[in-house]
Design a protein around this motif. Structure first.
Motif, PDB file in Angstrom:
ATOM      1  N   ASP A  51      21.176  -2.103  13.071  1.00 44.71           N
ATOM      2  CA  ASP A  51      20.134  -1.405  13.604  1.00 44.71           C
ATOM      3  C   ASP A  51      19.454  -0.941  12.455  1.00 44.71           C
ATOM      4  O   ASP A  51      19.931   0.009  11.697  1.00 44.71           O
ATOM      5  CB  ASP A  51      20.513  -0.004  14.491  1.00 44.71           C
ATOM      6  CG  ASP A  51      19.183   0.441  15.189  1.00 44.71           C
ATOM      7  OD1 ASP A  51      18.110   0.068  14.857  1.00 44.71           O
ATOM      8  OD2 ASP A  51      19.361   1.470  15.939  1.00 44.71           O
ATOM      9  N   ASN A  52      18.068  -1.267  12.070  1.00 43.57           N
ATOM     10  CA  ASN A  52      17.297  -0.913  11.061  1.00 43.57           C
ATOM     11  C   ASN A  52      16.205  -0.073  11.685  1.00 43.57           C
ATOM     12  O   ASN A  52      14.949  -0.156  10.879  1.00 43.57           O
ATOM     13  CB  ASN A  52      16.705  -2.155  10.500  1.00 43.57           C
ATOM     14  CG  ASN A  52      17.844  -3.043   9.938  1.00 43.57           C
ATOM     15  OD1 ASN A  52      18.996  -2.630   9.542  1.00 43.57           O
ATOM     16  ND2 ASN A  52      17.637  -4.358  10.058  1.00 43.57           N
ATOM     17  N   GLY A  53      16.199   0.626  12.583  1.00 44.38           N
ATOM     18  CA  GLY A  53      15.063   1.366  13.441  1.00 44.38           C
ATOM     19  C   GLY A  53      14.114   0.523  13.648  1.00 44.38           C
ATOM     20  O   GLY A  53      14.187   0.407  15.168  1.00 44.38           O
ATOM     21  N   GLY A  54      12.960   0.071  13.528  1.00 48.38           N
ATOM     22  CA  GLY A  54      12.105  -0.810  13.922  1.00 48.38           C
ATOM     23  C   GLY A  54      12.365  -2.124  14.013  1.00 48.38           C
ATOM     24  O   GLY A  54      11.500  -3.034  14.420  1.00 48.38           O
ATOM     25  N   ALA A  55      13.727  -2.532  13.755  1.00 45.35           N
ATOM     26  CA  ALA A  55      14.287  -3.766  13.468  1.00 45.35           C
ATOM     27  C   ALA A  55      15.665  -3.801  13.898  1.00 45.35           C
ATOM     28  O   ALA A  55      16.422  -2.977  13.702  1.00 45.35           O
ATOM     29  CB  ALA A  55      14.069  -4.482  11.976  1.00 45.35           C
ATOM     30  N   PHE A  56      16.268  -5.036  13.920  1.00 43.14           N
ATOM     31  CA  PHE A  56      17.607  -5.318  13.967  1.00 43.14           C
ATOM     32  C   PHE A  56      18.136  -6.495  13.490  1.00 43.14           C
ATOM     33  O   PHE A  56      17.387  -7.625  13.396  1.00 43.14           O
ATOM     34  CB  PHE A  56      18.249  -5.002  15.350  1.00 43.14           C
ATOM     35  CG  PHE A  56      17.648  -6.278  16.214  1.00 43.14           C
ATOM     36  CD1 PHE A  56      18.493  -7.393  16.461  1.00 43.14           C
ATOM     37  CD2 PHE A  56      16.501  -6.057  16.984  1.00 43.14           C
ATOM     38  CE1 PHE A  56      18.042  -8.252  17.634  1.00 43.14           C
ATOM     39  CE2 PHE A  56      16.029  -7.146  17.858  1.00 43.14           C
ATOM     40  CZ  PHE A  56      16.942  -8.328  18.167  1.00 43.14           C
ATOM     41  N   THR A  57      19.162  -6.706  12.695  1.00 41.19           N
ATOM     42  CA  THR A  57      19.787  -7.928  12.134  1.00 41.19           C
ATOM     43  C   THR A  57      20.887  -8.337  12.884  1.00 41.19           C
ATOM     44  O   THR A  57      21.880  -7.507  13.118  1.00 41.19           O
ATOM     45  CB  THR A  57      19.894  -7.596  10.600  1.00 41.19           C
ATOM     46  OG1 THR A  57      18.816  -7.240   9.952  1.00 41.19           O
ATOM     47  CG2 THR A  57      20.559  -9.014  10.038  1.00 41.19           C
ATOM     48  N   LEU A  58      21.074  -9.418  13.251  1.00 41.78           N
ATOM     49  CA  LEU A  58      22.168 -10.198  13.690  1.00 41.78           C
ATOM     50  C   LEU A  58      22.946 -10.883  12.681  1.00 41.78           C
ATOM     51  O   LEU A  58      22.493 -11.955  11.883  1.00 41.78           O
ATOM     52  CB  LEU A  58      21.984 -10.964  14.869  1.00 41.78           C
ATOM     53  CG  LEU A  58      21.339 -10.596  15.914  1.00 41.78           C
ATOM     54  CD1 LEU A  58      20.957 -11.544  17.130  1.00 41.78           C
ATOM     55  CD2 LEU A  58      22.226  -9.280  16.456  1.00 41.78           C
ATOM     56  N   VAL A  59      24.289 -10.344  12.348  1.00 33.65           N
ATOM     57  CA  VAL A  59      25.008 -11.221  11.116  1.00 33.65           C
ATOM     58  C   VAL A  59      26.162 -12.064  11.896  1.00 33.65           C
ATOM     59  O   VAL A  59      27.035 -11.417  12.352  1.00 33.65           O
ATOM     60  CB  VAL A  59      25.616 -10.182  10.195  1.00 33.65           C
ATOM     61  CG1 VAL A  59      26.342 -11.045   9.318  1.00 33.65           C
ATOM     62  CG2 VAL A  59      24.492  -9.316   9.459  1.00 33.65           C
ATOM     63  N   GLY A  63      28.448 -16.852   9.377  1.00 31.55           N
ATOM     64  CA  GLY A  63      27.636 -16.782   8.015  1.00 31.55           C
ATOM     65  C   GLY A  63      26.254 -16.602   8.287  1.00 31.55           C
ATOM     66  O   GLY A  63      25.645 -15.897   7.560  1.00 31.55           O
ATOM     67  N   PRO A  64      25.566 -17.459   9.217  1.00 29.95           N
ATOM     68  CA  PRO A  64      24.102 -17.014   9.223  1.00 29.95           C
ATOM     69  C   PRO A  64      23.677 -15.483   9.874  1.00 29.95           C
ATOM     70  O   PRO A  64      24.533 -15.168  10.421  1.00 29.95           O
ATOM     71  CB  PRO A  64      23.435 -18.108  10.405  1.00 29.95           C
ATOM     72  CG  PRO A  64      24.602 -18.919  10.580  1.00 29.95           C
ATOM     73  CD  PRO A  64      26.195 -18.111  10.276  1.00 29.95           C
ATOM     74  N   LYS A  65      22.454 -15.223   9.146  1.00 31.94           N
ATOM     75  CA  LYS A  65      22.035 -13.837   9.842  1.00 31.94           C
ATOM     76  C   LYS A  65      20.499 -13.914   9.848  1.00 31.94           C
ATOM     77  O   LYS A  65      19.693 -14.804   9.251  1.00 31.94           O
ATOM     78  CB  LYS A  65      22.460 -12.701   8.909  1.00 31.94           C
ATOM     79  CG  LYS A  65      21.719 -12.582   7.495  1.00 31.94           C
ATOM     80  CD  LYS A  65      22.269 -11.281   6.699  1.00 31.94           C
ATOM     81  CE  LYS A  65      21.286 -11.559   5.300  1.00 31.94           C
ATOM     82  NZ  LYS A  65      21.823 -10.241   4.573  1.00 31.94           N
ATOM     83  N   MET A  66      19.997 -13.047  10.876  1.00 33.55           N
ATOM     84  CA  MET A  66      18.336 -12.967  10.874  1.00 33.55           C
ATOM     85  C   MET A  66      18.070 -11.779  11.376  1.00 33.55           C
ATOM     86  O   MET A  66      19.023 -10.977  11.921  1.00 33.55           O
ATOM     87  CB  MET A  66      18.080 -14.122  12.076  1.00 33.55           C
ATOM     88  CG  MET A  66      16.706 -14.215  12.396  1.00 33.55           C
ATOM     89  SD  MET A  66      15.421 -14.762  11.024  1.00 33.55           S
ATOM     90  CE  MET A  66      16.133 -16.347  10.992  1.00 33.55           C
ATOM     91  N   THR A  67      16.978 -11.219  10.763  1.00 37.14           N
ATOM     92  CA  THR A  67      16.371 -10.010  11.125  1.00 37.14           C
ATOM     93  C   THR A  67      15.306 -10.135  12.160  1.00 37.14           C
ATOM     94  O   THR A  67      14.283 -11.217  12.032  1.00 37.14           O
ATOM     95  CB  THR A  67      15.914  -9.134  10.091  1.00 37.14           C
ATOM     96  OG1 THR A  67      16.975  -8.938   9.190  1.00 37.14           O
ATOM     97  CG2 THR A  67      15.191  -7.817  10.263  1.00 37.14           C
ATOM     98  N   TYR A  68      15.399  -9.347  13.187  1.00 35.10           N
ATOM     99  CA  TYR A  68      14.268  -9.394  14.207  1.00 35.10           C
ATOM    100  C   TYR A  68      13.429  -7.939  14.216  1.00 35.10           C
ATOM    101  O   TYR A  68      14.096  -6.961  14.091  1.00 35.10           O
ATOM    102  CB  TYR A  68      14.744  -9.645  15.538  1.00 35.10           C
ATOM    103  CG  TYR A  68      15.627 -10.863  15.456  1.00 35.10           C
ATOM    104  CD1 TYR A  68      14.957 -12.082  16.181  1.00 35.10           C
ATOM    105  CD2 TYR A  68      16.926 -10.794  15.142  1.00 35.10           C
ATOM    106  CE1 TYR A  68      15.749 -13.261  16.241  1.00 35.10           C
ATOM    107  CE2 TYR A  68      17.657 -11.977  15.008  1.00 35.10           C
ATOM    108  CZ  TYR A  68      17.023 -13.056  15.590  1.00 35.10           C
ATOM    109  OH  TYR A  68      17.638 -14.256  15.424  1.00 35.10           O
TER     110      TYR A  68
END
Length: 116
Positions: A51-59, A63-68
């Motif tokens: 949880d990045n506050g106004g965004a979130f990242t799935l790891v 291996g792959p990861k993406m921020t939304y």
């Protein structure tokens, strides 16, 4: 003379206090293990959700990861974008962690389902 010394002492204390606050590690990023997720109907694998506050990242554990980034909460419109510019609908299953992301341009789907 005393007032000048007091001024320097208070100024030094204020600078030290401000520096101590600015150096503190950010608590805005919190990571937690989400329920396993599936991409386009594939097998469910572990995923870390940050949880990045106004965004979130799935790891993903493979291996792959993406921020939304959150854009809004209107169910009739896209409400998150990924770092590549993809537009996604976020659907919360309201069971304490399960959700789905559906890409509005290509139909790709990520489903994260809490197992009971």
């Amino acid at each position: 003379m005393k007032s000048l010394a007091l001024h320097y002492m208070l100024t030094s204390a204020a600078i030290a206090f401000t520096a101590a606050i600015l150096i503190q590690p950010s608590k805005a990023q919190t990571a937690k293990t989400q329920p396993p997720c599936s991409y386009n109907g594939g097998r469910f694998i572990p995923v870390k959700h940050i949880d990045n506050g106004g965004a979130f990242t799935l790891v993903w554990s493979d291996g792959p990861k993406m921020t939304y980034v959150w854009r809004g909460a209107n169910m009739d419109e896209w409400n998150v974008t990924d770092t590549l510019g993809g537009r996604w609908h976020y659907g919360d299953y309201r069971d304490g962690g399960s959700f789905a992301l559906t890409n509005l341009d290509n139909g790709n789907q990520i489903r994260c389902i809490r197992r009971r």
